[in-house]
Design a protein around this motif. Sequence first.
Motif, PDB file in Angstrom:
ATOM      1  N   ILE A  33      -5.820  12.494  -7.140  1.00 24.87           N
ATOM      2  CA  ILE A  33      -4.544  12.001  -6.670  1.00 24.87           C
ATOM      3  C   ILE A  33      -3.410  12.910  -7.104  1.00 24.87           C
ATOM      4  CG2 ILE A  33      -4.160  10.502  -8.678  1.00 24.87           C
ATOM      5  CD1 ILE A  33      -3.052   8.418  -6.650  1.00 24.87           C
ATOM      6  N   GLY A  34      -2.452  13.122  -6.172  1.00 25.56           N
ATOM      7  CA  GLY A  34      -1.314  13.985  -6.437  1.00 25.56           C
ATOM      8  C   GLY A  34      -0.003  13.240  -6.283  1.00 25.56           C
ATOM      9  N   ASP A  35       1.005  13.921  -5.740  1.00 26.74           N
ATOM     10  CA  ASP A  35       2.320  13.317  -5.568  1.00 26.74           C
ATOM     11  C   ASP A  35       2.307  12.276  -4.459  1.00 26.74           C
ATOM     12  OD1 ASP A  35       3.317  15.007  -7.520  1.00 26.74           O
ATOM     13  OD2 ASP A  35       3.919  16.545  -6.060  1.00 26.74           O
ATOM     14  N   ARG A  36       3.296  11.413  -4.499  1.00 26.79           N
ATOM     15  CA  ARG A  36       3.429  10.422  -3.438  1.00 26.79           C
ATOM     16  C   ARG A  36       3.689  11.112  -2.117  1.00 26.79           C
ATOM     17  NH1 ARG A  36       7.711   5.864  -2.516  1.00 26.79           N
ATOM     18  NH2 ARG A  36       7.229   6.459  -0.384  1.00 26.79           N
ATOM     19  N   ASP A  37       3.075  10.631  -1.075  1.00 29.20           N
ATOM     20  CA  ASP A  37       3.275  11.185   0.255  1.00 29.20           C
ATOM     21  C   ASP A  37       4.653  10.767   0.755  1.00 29.20           C
ATOM     22  OD1 ASP A  37       2.872  12.388   2.681  1.00 29.20           O
ATOM     23  OD2 ASP A  37       0.932  11.473   3.045  1.00 29.20           O
ATOM     24  N   SER A  38       5.176  11.531   1.727  1.00 21.52           N
ATOM     25  CA  SER A  38       6.486  11.193   2.283  1.00 21.52           C
ATOM     26  C   SER A  38       6.426   9.900   3.089  1.00 21.52           C
ATOM     27  CB  SER A  38       7.001  12.341   3.158  1.00 21.52           C
ATOM     28  OG  SER A  38       6.088  12.604   4.210  1.00 21.52           O
ATOM     29  N   PRO A  78     -11.431  14.920   1.144  1.00 23.08           N
ATOM     30  CA  PRO A  78     -10.332  13.984   0.878  1.00 23.08           C
ATOM     31  C   PRO A  78      -9.000  14.532   1.388  1.00 23.08           C
ATOM     32  CG  PRO A  78     -11.717  14.235  -1.061  1.00 23.08           C
ATOM     33  CD  PRO A  78     -12.138  15.303  -0.096  1.00 23.08           C
ATOM     34  N   VAL A  79      -8.247  13.682   2.082  1.00 26.82           N
ATOM     35  CA  VAL A  79      -6.944  14.096   2.614  1.00 26.82           C
ATOM     36  C   VAL A  79      -5.823  13.176   2.143  1.00 26.82           C
ATOM     37  CG1 VAL A  79      -7.908  15.208   4.648  1.00 26.82           C
ATOM     38  CG2 VAL A  79      -7.327  12.780   4.747  1.00 26.82           C
ATOM     39  N   LYS A  80      -6.165  12.002   1.650  1.00 25.90           N
ATOM     40  CA  LYS A  80      -5.128  11.064   1.230  1.00 25.90           C
ATOM     41  C   LYS A  80      -5.753   9.982   0.353  1.00 25.90           C
ATOM     42  CE  LYS A  80      -3.378   8.297   4.354  1.00 25.90           C
ATOM     43  NZ  LYS A  80      -2.603   7.887   5.548  1.00 25.90           N
ATOM     44  N   ILE A  81      -4.974   9.498  -0.615  1.00 25.75           N
ATOM     45  CA  ILE A  81      -5.386   8.374  -1.442  1.00 25.75           C
ATOM     46  C   ILE A  81      -4.344   7.264  -1.305  1.00 25.75           C
ATOM     47  CG2 ILE A  81      -5.704   7.574  -3.824  1.00 25.75           C
ATOM     48  CD1 ILE A  81      -6.916  10.284  -4.473  1.00 25.75           C
ATOM     49  N   THR A  82      -4.811   6.059  -1.110  1.00 25.48           N
ATOM     50  CA  THR A  82      -3.922   4.910  -0.972  1.00 25.48           C
ATOM     51  C   THR A  82      -4.154   3.944  -2.119  1.00 25.48           C
ATOM     52  OG1 THR A  82      -3.928   5.080   1.445  1.00 25.48           O
ATOM     53  CG2 THR A  82      -3.216   2.990   0.507  1.00 25.48           C
ATOM     54  N   LYS A  83      -3.065   3.598  -2.812  1.00 25.61           N
ATOM     55  CA  LYS A  83      -3.111   2.578  -3.848  1.00 25.61           C
ATOM     56  C   LYS A  83      -2.553   1.278  -3.267  1.00 25.61           C
ATOM     57  CE  LYS A  83      -2.923   5.266  -8.130  1.00 25.61           C
ATOM     58  NZ  LYS A  83      -4.047   4.569  -8.767  1.00 25.61           N
ATOM     59  N   ARG A  84      -3.193   0.159  -3.579  1.00 25.95           N
ATOM     60  CA  ARG A  84      -2.755  -1.116  -3.038  1.00 25.95           C
ATOM     61  C   ARG A  84      -2.557  -2.128  -4.162  1.00 25.95           C
ATOM     62  NH1 ARG A  84      -6.053  -4.483   1.581  1.00 25.95           N
ATOM     63  NH2 ARG A  84      -7.555  -4.754  -0.121  1.00 25.95           N
ATOM     64  N   PHE A  96       5.454  -7.543   8.278  1.00 27.59           N
ATOM     65  CA  PHE A  96       4.716  -6.293   8.083  1.00 27.59           C
ATOM     66  C   PHE A  96       5.738  -5.163   8.096  1.00 27.59           C
ATOM     67  CE2 PHE A  96       2.166  -2.638   9.370  1.00 27.59           C
ATOM     68  CZ  PHE A  96       1.015  -2.792   8.603  1.00 27.59           C
ATOM     69  N   ASP A  97       5.928  -4.516   6.939  1.00 23.78           N
ATOM     70  CA  ASP A  97       6.967  -3.497   6.785  1.00 23.78           C
ATOM     71  C   ASP A  97       6.360  -2.131   6.524  1.00 23.78           C
ATOM     72  OD1 ASP A  97       8.603  -5.711   6.864  1.00 23.78           O
ATOM     73  OD2 ASP A  97       8.968  -5.741   4.699  1.00 23.78           O
ATOM     74  N   THR A  98       6.973  -1.109   7.111  1.00 20.47           N
ATOM     75  CA  THR A  98       6.602   0.281   6.848  1.00 20.47           C
ATOM     76  C   THR A  98       7.853   1.044   6.461  1.00 20.47           C
ATOM     77  OG1 THR A  98       4.852   0.156   8.513  1.00 20.47           O
ATOM     78  CG2 THR A  98       5.481   2.346   7.757  1.00 20.47           C
ATOM     79  N   ASP A  99       7.799   1.772   5.337  1.00 17.59           N
ATOM     80  CA  ASP A  99       8.971   2.486   4.835  1.00 17.59           C
ATOM     81  C   ASP A  99       8.539   3.857   4.334  1.00 17.59           C
ATOM     82  OD1 ASP A  99      11.501   3.088   4.033  1.00 17.59           O
ATOM     83  OD2 ASP A  99      11.610   1.619   2.420  1.00 17.59           O
ATOM     84  N   ASP A 100       9.350   4.880   4.608  1.00 15.37           N
ATOM     85  CA  ASP A 100       9.020   6.208   4.106  1.00 15.37           C
ATOM     86  C   ASP A 100       9.592   6.399   2.700  1.00 15.37           C
ATOM     87  OD1 ASP A 100      11.717   6.687   4.447  1.00 15.37           O
ATOM     88  OD2 ASP A 100      11.479   8.006   6.167  1.00 15.37           O
ATOM     89  N   LYS A 101       9.253   7.525   2.104  1.00 19.31           N
ATOM     90  CA  LYS A 101       9.633   7.782   0.716  1.00 19.31           C
ATOM     91  C   LYS A 101      11.140   7.815   0.532  1.00 19.31           C
ATOM     92  CE  LYS A 101       8.673  11.061  -3.053  1.00 19.31           C
ATOM     93  NZ  LYS A 101       7.946  12.306  -3.407  1.00 19.31           N
ATOM     94  N   ALA A 102      11.845   8.343   1.524  1.00 18.39           N
ATOM     95  CA  ALA A 102      13.291   8.474   1.421  1.00 18.39           C
ATOM     96  C   ALA A 102      14.017   7.183   1.754  1.00 18.39           C
ATOM     97  CB  ALA A 102      13.779   9.593   2.342  1.00 18.39           C
ATOM     98  N   SER A 136       0.845  -1.200   0.000  1.00 18.22           N
ATOM     99  CA  SER A 136       0.000   0.000   0.000  1.00 18.22           C
ATOM    100  C   SER A 136       0.878   1.246   0.000  1.00 18.22           C
ATOM    101  CB  SER A 136      -0.900   0.013   1.244  1.00 18.22           C
ATOM    102  OG  SER A 136      -1.723  -1.141   1.275  1.00 18.22           O
ATOM    103  N   THR A 137       0.568   2.178  -0.910  1.00 21.31           N
ATOM    104  CA  THR A 137       1.344   3.413  -1.052  1.00 21.31           C
ATOM    105  C   THR A 137       0.411   4.607  -0.943  1.00 21.31           C
ATOM    106  OG1 THR A 137       2.849   2.250  -2.558  1.00 21.31           O
ATOM    107  CG2 THR A 137       2.981   4.662  -2.500  1.00 21.31           C
ATOM    108  N   ASP A 138       0.802   5.581  -0.114  1.00 18.33           N
ATOM    109  CA  ASP A 138      -0.018   6.764   0.112  1.00 18.33           C
ATOM    110  C   ASP A 138       0.355   7.899  -0.834  1.00 18.33           C
ATOM    111  OD1 ASP A 138      -1.270   5.455   2.171  1.00 18.33           O
ATOM    112  OD2 ASP A 138      -0.056   6.368   3.747  1.00 18.33           O
ATOM    113  N   TYR A 139      -0.697   8.637  -1.271  1.00 19.43           N
ATOM    114  CA  TYR A 139      -0.513   9.790  -2.152  1.00 19.43           C
ATOM    115  C   TYR A 139      -1.287  10.975  -1.600  1.00 19.43           C
ATOM    116  CZ  TYR A 139       1.301   6.508  -5.622  1.00 19.43           C
ATOM    117  OH  TYR A 139       2.050   5.554  -6.272  1.00 19.43           O
TER     118      TYR A 139
END
Length: 259
Positions: A55-60, A246-252, A77-83, A44-47
Amino acid sequence: MKKILLPVAIVLVFFACNQKPKQYAKNADVLADNLNGHVQQTVSTDYKVDSSGNIGDRDSCCIVTAKYDEKGYITEFDTDDKAGENKQKETFQHDDNGAMKDLKNTKNGKVESTISIEIDSAGNYKIAREYDSTNKLKFIYTDIKQNDYGQLTGMKKFTADSILNGTMVSNFNNSIFTGNEERDSTGKIIYSSTVKLDDKNNVIERDTKNVTNDSTINNVVKYKYDSFDDHGNWTQRTEMDENGKPVKITKREITYYKE
């Protein structure tokens, strides 16, 4: 700590796209996570969203990856930021009946904590011990209660010195999580959540309350589902505030085992 199939051959053939490919055990994590099909992994990736709600740019933050074994139990179960600078990982081990027996938390490759769980001969959780990064005992969990699907419905949390730290209670609709409550050692509620589901068991609203000595913070998040795959699992979801903005869109992205 876990998260039914009623297998009828004719029904399974007729509804092959939307049913499990096999009969999972009722405590399988894919069921608790409301996933259809023989799921191997979800990513799952947040935008961000623009002023029009598009939908806009990828969230950090964040990319969230969940991995399942062939029996439907979660293994990672992994969580990773954009950087890529804040990688958090939880790895899980289960016994032969799917009960969770070990959990390890790491951050950027370094162990932060581990939880070891004792299971009795009937497959019920007895006691759990949490250790810090130096393997020093930190907390002990007792009075563990669970439902018929293997999820924890209640427990007490003690310090290593056997001093009560707090209690926790969780609620479920069959195997689907619907909210929880945490109390401190005095019995005061310090956190609570309520989850509302649609008729397909997708989360449509999550209400949370955090209580500190100085304030109480209430937060309401709503969800709508924009797209689904051939198995009926959502592939895009829009998160909204309590007013429906709307505050965020998640693609899975979902990967399935090859049958």
